[in-house]
Design a protein around this motif. Structure first.
Motif, PDB file in Angstrom:
ATOM      1  N   ALA A 268       0.689  -1.152   0.209  1.00 27.58           N
ATOM      2  CA  ALA A 268      -0.211   0.041   0.263  1.00 27.58           C
ATOM      3  C   ALA A 268       1.154   1.482   0.223  1.00 27.58           C
ATOM      4  CB  ALA A 268      -1.079  -0.286   1.435  1.00 27.58           C
ATOM      5  N   LYS A 269       0.429   2.379  -0.403  1.00 30.99           N
ATOM      6  CA  LYS A 269       1.465   3.663  -1.022  1.00 30.99           C
ATOM      7  C   LYS A 269      -0.016   3.811  -0.402  1.00 30.99           C
ATOM      8  CE  LYS A 269       4.635   2.167  -2.314  1.00 30.99           C
ATOM      9  NZ  LYS A 269       6.270   1.460  -1.628  1.00 30.99           N
TER      10      LYS A 269
ATOM     11  N   ASN B 247      -8.979  10.516  13.648  1.00 26.63           N
ATOM     12  CA  ASN B 247      -8.694  11.369  12.078  1.00 26.63           C
ATOM     13  C   ASN B 247      -9.733  10.422  10.699  1.00 26.63           C
ATOM     14  OD1 ASN B 247      -7.512  12.290   9.364  1.00 26.63           O
ATOM     15  ND2 ASN B 247      -5.991  13.939  10.972  1.00 26.63           N
ATOM     16  N   ASN B 248     -10.233  11.531  10.694  1.00 23.98           N
ATOM     17  CA  ASN B 248     -10.699   9.872   9.050  1.00 23.98           C
ATOM     18  C   ASN B 248      -9.484   9.915   7.931  1.00 23.98           C
ATOM     19  OD1 ASN B 248     -13.144  10.348  10.745  1.00 23.98           O
ATOM     20  ND2 ASN B 248     -13.973  11.771   9.302  1.00 23.98           N
ATOM     21  N   ASP B 249      -8.780  10.463   8.076  1.00 24.31           N
ATOM     22  CA  ASP B 249      -7.653  10.349   7.099  1.00 24.31           C
ATOM     23  C   ASP B 249      -7.157   9.133   6.867  1.00 24.31           C
ATOM     24  OD1 ASP B 249      -8.384  13.261   5.367  1.00 24.31           O
ATOM     25  OD2 ASP B 249      -6.512  13.563   7.183  1.00 24.31           O
TER      26      ASP B 249
ATOM     27  N   ASN C 208     -12.982 -16.785  -0.786  1.00 26.86           N
ATOM     28  CA  ASN C 208     -12.190 -16.429   0.554  1.00 26.86           C
ATOM     29  C   ASN C 208     -12.087 -15.656   1.304  1.00 26.86           C
ATOM     30  OD1 ASN C 208      -9.618 -16.071  -0.061  1.00 26.86           O
ATOM     31  ND2 ASN C 208      -9.079 -18.777  -1.065  1.00 26.86           N
ATOM     32  N   LEU C 209     -11.739 -16.143   2.632  1.00 26.32           N
ATOM     33  CA  LEU C 209     -11.412 -15.019   3.430  1.00 26.32           C
ATOM     34  C   LEU C 209     -10.542 -13.684   2.697  1.00 26.32           C
ATOM     35  CD1 LEU C 209     -12.223 -14.302   6.590  1.00 26.32           C
ATOM     36  CD2 LEU C 209     -10.504 -15.008   7.049  1.00 26.32           C
ATOM     37  N   GLU C 210      -9.132 -14.758   2.460  1.00 27.76           N
ATOM     38  CA  GLU C 210      -8.452 -13.282   1.693  1.00 27.76           C
ATOM     39  C   GLU C 210      -8.686 -12.348   0.874  1.00 27.76           C
ATOM     40  OE1 GLU C 210      -3.959 -13.504  -1.177  1.00 27.76           O
ATOM     41  OE2 GLU C 210      -4.831 -15.505   0.381  1.00 27.76           O
ATOM     42  N   SER C 211      -9.644 -13.294  -0.190  1.00 26.86           N
ATOM     43  CA  SER C 211     -10.031 -13.019  -1.423  1.00 26.86           C
ATOM     44  C   SER C 211     -10.716 -11.596  -0.352  1.00 26.86           C
ATOM     45  CB  SER C 211     -10.506 -13.585  -2.487  1.00 26.86           C
ATOM     46  OG  SER C 211     -11.305 -14.517  -1.858  1.00 26.86           O
ATOM     47  N   ALA C 212     -11.823 -11.924  -0.106  1.00 29.04           N
ATOM     48  CA  ALA C 212     -13.281 -10.693   0.685  1.00 29.04           C
ATOM     49  C   ALA C 212     -12.568  -9.846   1.657  1.00 29.04           C
ATOM     50  CB  ALA C 212     -13.761 -11.711   1.317  1.00 29.04           C
ATOM     51  N   LEU C 213     -11.179 -10.167   2.173  1.00 26.97           N
ATOM     52  CA  LEU C 213     -11.002  -8.983   2.493  1.00 26.97           C
ATOM     53  C   LEU C 213      -9.908  -8.037   1.799  1.00 26.97           C
ATOM     54  CD1 LEU C 213     -11.424 -10.316   5.382  1.00 26.97           C
ATOM     55  CD2 LEU C 213      -8.612 -10.109   5.935  1.00 26.97           C
ATOM     56  N   LEU C 214      -8.992  -8.863   1.401  1.00 21.53           N
ATOM     57  CA  LEU C 214      -8.026  -7.555   0.034  1.00 21.53           C
ATOM     58  C   LEU C 214      -9.636  -7.522  -0.719  1.00 21.53           C
ATOM     59  CD1 LEU C 214      -5.244 -10.386  -0.739  1.00 21.53           C
ATOM     60  CD2 LEU C 214      -5.472  -8.367   0.975  1.00 21.53           C
ATOM     61  N   LYS C 215     -10.578  -7.475  -1.424  1.00 27.21           N
ATOM     62  CA  LYS C 215     -11.042  -6.597  -2.735  1.00 27.21           C
ATOM     63  C   LYS C 215     -11.918  -5.790  -1.547  1.00 27.21           C
ATOM     64  CE  LYS C 215     -15.913  -7.306  -5.043  1.00 27.21           C
ATOM     65  NZ  LYS C 215     -16.589  -7.872  -5.042  1.00 27.21           N
ATOM     66  N   ALA C 216     -11.919  -5.464  -0.258  1.00 24.26           N
ATOM     67  CA  ALA C 216     -12.767  -4.814   0.377  1.00 24.26           C
ATOM     68  C   ALA C 216     -11.878  -3.894   0.392  1.00 24.26           C
ATOM     69  CB  ALA C 216     -13.579  -5.123   1.616  1.00 24.26           C
ATOM     70  N   ILE C 217     -10.762  -3.452   1.349  1.00 25.71           N
ATOM     71  CA  ILE C 217      -9.780  -3.064   1.524  1.00 25.71           C
ATOM     72  C   ILE C 217      -9.612  -2.509   0.538  1.00 25.71           C
ATOM     73  CG2 ILE C 217      -7.263  -2.884   2.805  1.00 25.71           C
ATOM     74  CD1 ILE C 217      -8.111  -5.408   4.816  1.00 25.71           C
ATOM     75  N   LYS C 218      -8.620  -2.955  -0.525  1.00 27.31           N
ATOM     76  CA  LYS C 218      -8.147  -2.213  -1.780  1.00 27.31           C
ATOM     77  C   LYS C 218      -9.181  -1.151  -2.835  1.00 27.31           C
ATOM     78  CE  LYS C 218      -5.279  -5.373  -3.497  1.00 27.31           C
ATOM     79  NZ  LYS C 218      -4.539  -5.892  -4.565  1.00 27.31           N
TER      80      LYS C 218
ATOM     81  N   GLN D 185     -12.099   0.039  -0.679  1.00 30.37           N
ATOM     82  CA  GLN D 185     -12.057   1.548   0.425  1.00 30.37           C
ATOM     83  C   GLN D 185     -11.256   2.298   0.891  1.00 30.37           C
ATOM     84  OE1 GLN D 185     -13.753  -1.098   3.569  1.00 30.37           O
ATOM     85  NE2 GLN D 185     -15.982  -1.553   1.669  1.00 30.37           N
ATOM     86  N   GLY D 186     -10.090   1.542   0.970  1.00 31.22           N
ATOM     87  CA  GLY D 186      -8.700   2.353   0.849  1.00 31.22           C
ATOM     88  C   GLY D 186      -8.524   3.356  -0.388  1.00 31.22           C
ATOM     89  N   GLN D 187      -8.990   3.577  -1.763  1.00 24.68           N
ATOM     90  CA  GLN D 187      -9.016   4.015  -2.989  1.00 24.68           C
ATOM     91  C   GLN D 187      -9.779   5.571  -2.511  1.00 24.68           C
ATOM     92  OE1 GLN D 187     -10.205   1.884  -6.209  1.00 24.68           O
ATOM     93  NE2 GLN D 187      -8.000   1.475  -6.677  1.00 24.68           N
ATOM     94  N   GLN D 188     -11.046   5.278  -2.018  1.00 21.77           N
ATOM     95  CA  GLN D 188     -11.899   6.446  -0.895  1.00 21.77           C
ATOM     96  C   GLN D 188     -10.980   7.287  -0.261  1.00 21.77           C
ATOM     97  OE1 GLN D 188     -15.099   4.868   0.317  1.00 21.77           O
ATOM     98  NE2 GLN D 188     -15.706   3.277  -1.306  1.00 21.77           N
TER      99      GLN D 188
END
Length: 390
Positions: A83-84, A156-158, A368-378, A380-383
Motif C-alpha cells: 500500500a501507498k 482522524n478520518n484520513d 475465501n477470507l483472503e479474497s474478501a478482505l483484500l477486495k474490500a480493503i483496496k 475502500q482504501g482508494q477512497q
C-alpha cells in the motif's frame, strides 16, 4: 475566619489541579515493556493507519474459517504491505475478536477480545493459532458494538478504519440491534464489511448484506470449508534459507526479549505447518516494513530516534553481548542492521519472481477470507487515497 477559609479552599483547589495535571501528564506517555522506548499518544501526521478489526465466529461450524485465517494471514499482510498513500508511512494495526462460542462468558454476550489493535505480527499469528471452536450463540450487533467501543480507533478520518465480521448465523440475533451498531460505526467513519460463510442468497436473506450496506461496506459470501492452496515455486527453498539467515540478525533485549525471540520461531513453525509455501509467505512479511519488533529486538529499536542504546543494562542483553563495551555494542548492532537489510532485499527481489510465477501457474482462486478482505480493503482504501502497486 473568612480569609482563612478562602485561603484553605484555594490551596485545596490548587492541589486538585496539580494532581489532575500530574495524572494527565503521566497517562499521556506509554512506556514499552522494557521502558526503553517511549511513545506519546499523539498521532504522527506523517503516518496513515490501516486499522482492521477481525470479528470471527468460533462456533462449531467455523473450523474452516479459522483455518483460512491461519493459512492466509501472511499473504494478506504481504498484499497490504504494498500500500501507498502519497509520501506517508503506512502502519498496519490488526485487532481480533471471537464470538459465538459457548466457552466465552455469557454475561459478555459470548464475545472475547483476543487482541487489541496491534502491529506485532507474531502476536497476531499466535492468537489466531490459539483459537478453537465450540457451539454457541452468534450476536453480530453485540460484537460490532463491542469492537467499536473497546478498540483504539483513530479519530482522524484520513485513516482507513475497517471492521470485518465473518459468520453464518442470522445477522440480527442478540441484545444489540445491528442497525444501531452500524449507525454508530458510520458516525465514526468505520466501515463494516460482512463475510457470510455459506450461500450468497442466504446471506442476503439473513441480513448480512444489509449490515454492510449501512456503512457502504462490502458484502461477500465465501466457501469457508475450501482448503487454502499454496502454490509452490522454484524460489521457495532459497527464500526459506534466507529466512534462517534473517532470524540470525535478531538480537533480543529486556525482560521479555528471550520469550519474544522464541515466539518468532514458534510462528515460523506454525506457518510451515500448512506448507513450505505458506512459510515463504511469512518470510516475505518479515522482509516488509510492517514487521517491526522494537520492543524486544535491538536492531529495530536502534532505528527509533528516541531509543538510547547506552541505557540498555548489561543484564538485559544476551549472554554473548554482556561483556561488550558500549562502542563494541554499537558496532555490533550497526553490523547486524546492515546484514538484515541485505537479506531483506534479497527476499524482496526473489519475491518479485515468485509472485510472477504464481500469477502464471495458478488457477482462479475460490472465494475465501483472503479474497474478501483484500477486495474490500483496496476498494475502500482508494477512497482514502491509498493505492496498491500491481
Amino acid at each position: 475566619m473568612k480569609i482563612f477559609l478562602a485561603w484553605s479552599t484555594l490551596c485545596i483547589l490548587t492541589s486538585i489541579s496539580c494532581n489532575a495535571k500530574h495524572k494527565s501528564d503521566t497517562t499521556a506517555l506509554l512506556a514499552t515493556e522494557q521502558n526503553h522506548v517511549i511513545a506519546t499518544t499523539k498521532t504522527d501526521p506523517d503516518t496513515r493507519n490501516i486499522q482492521v478489526a477481525l470479528l470471527l465466529d468460533t462456533s462449531n461450524s467455523m473450523d474452516g474459517l479459522i483455518d483460512q485465517a491461519k493459512a492466509q494471514l501472511w499473504e494478506i499482510v504481504n498484499e497490504l504491505s504494498y500500500a501507498k498513500c502519497g509520501n506517508h508511512k503506512i502502519k498496519l494495526e490488526i485487532g481480533l475478536y471471537e464470538y459465538g462460542n459457548d466457552g466465552l462468558p455469557s454475561q459478555e454476550g459470548f464475545i472475547r477480545q483476543v487482541l487489541p489493535f496491534s502491529e506485532d505480527l507474531d502476536e497476531i499469528s499466535k492468537e489466531l493459532f490459539s483459537l478453537t471452536t465450540n457451539g454457541g450463540n452468534e450476536y453480530c450487533g453485540k460484537v460490532i458494538n463491542t469492537s467499536i467501543n473497546q478498540l483504539a480507533w483513530k479519530k482522524n478520518n484520513d485513516h482507513l478504519k475497517l471492521i470485518f465480521i465473518a459468520g453464518n448465523e442470522p445477522f440480527n440475533q442478540g441484545p444489540v440491534n445491528y442497525t444501531d451498531a452500524a449507525t454508530d460505526a458510520l458516525e465514526k467513519d468505520i466501515t463494516i464489511n460482512t463475510i457470510f460463510c455459506g450461500n450468497y442468497r442466504q446471506g442476503i436473506d439473513t441480513m448480512w448484506k444489509h449490515g454492510a450496506d449501512i456503512t457502504k461496506g462490502e458484502y461477500s459470501a465465501i466457501d469457508h470449508n475450501h482448503e487454502t492452496v499454496h502454490v509452490a515455486t522454484p524460489y521457495d527453498d532459497m527464500m526459506l534459507k534466507l529466512n534462517n539467515q534473517l532470524n540470525s540478525t535478531y538480537v533480543y533485549y529486556g525482560s521479555h526479549g528471550a520469550k519474544k525471540s522464541m515466539l518468532q520461531a514458534e510462528q515460523d513453525k506454525n506457518a510451515i505447518s500448512y506448507s513450505p509455501a505458506n512459510a515463504v509467505s511469512r518470510t516475505v512479511s518479515k522482509s516488509s516494513g510492517f514487521y517491526k519488533n522494537k520492543s524486544w529486538d535491538l536492531i529495530d529499536a536502534a532505528e527509533d530516534g528516541s531509543f538510547e542504546l547506552e541505557e540498555v543494562a548489561q543484564e538485559e542483553l544476551p549472554t554473548e553481548l554482556k561483556e561488550k563495551s558500549k562502542d563494541e555494542l554499537k558496532k555490533y548492532v550497526a553490523q547486524k542492521s546492515e546484514e538484515r537489510k541485505k537479506i531483506q532485499q534479497k527476499i524482496q527481489d526473489l519475491n518479485k519472481k515468485r509472485v510472477e510465477y504464481i500469477k502464471n501457474n495458478s488457477k482462479k482462486g475460490a472465494s475465501n477470507l483472503e479474497s474478501a478482505l483484500l477486495k474490500a480493503i483496496k476498494k475502500q482504501g482508494q477512497q482514502k487515497s491509498f493505492t496498491w502497486k500491481e
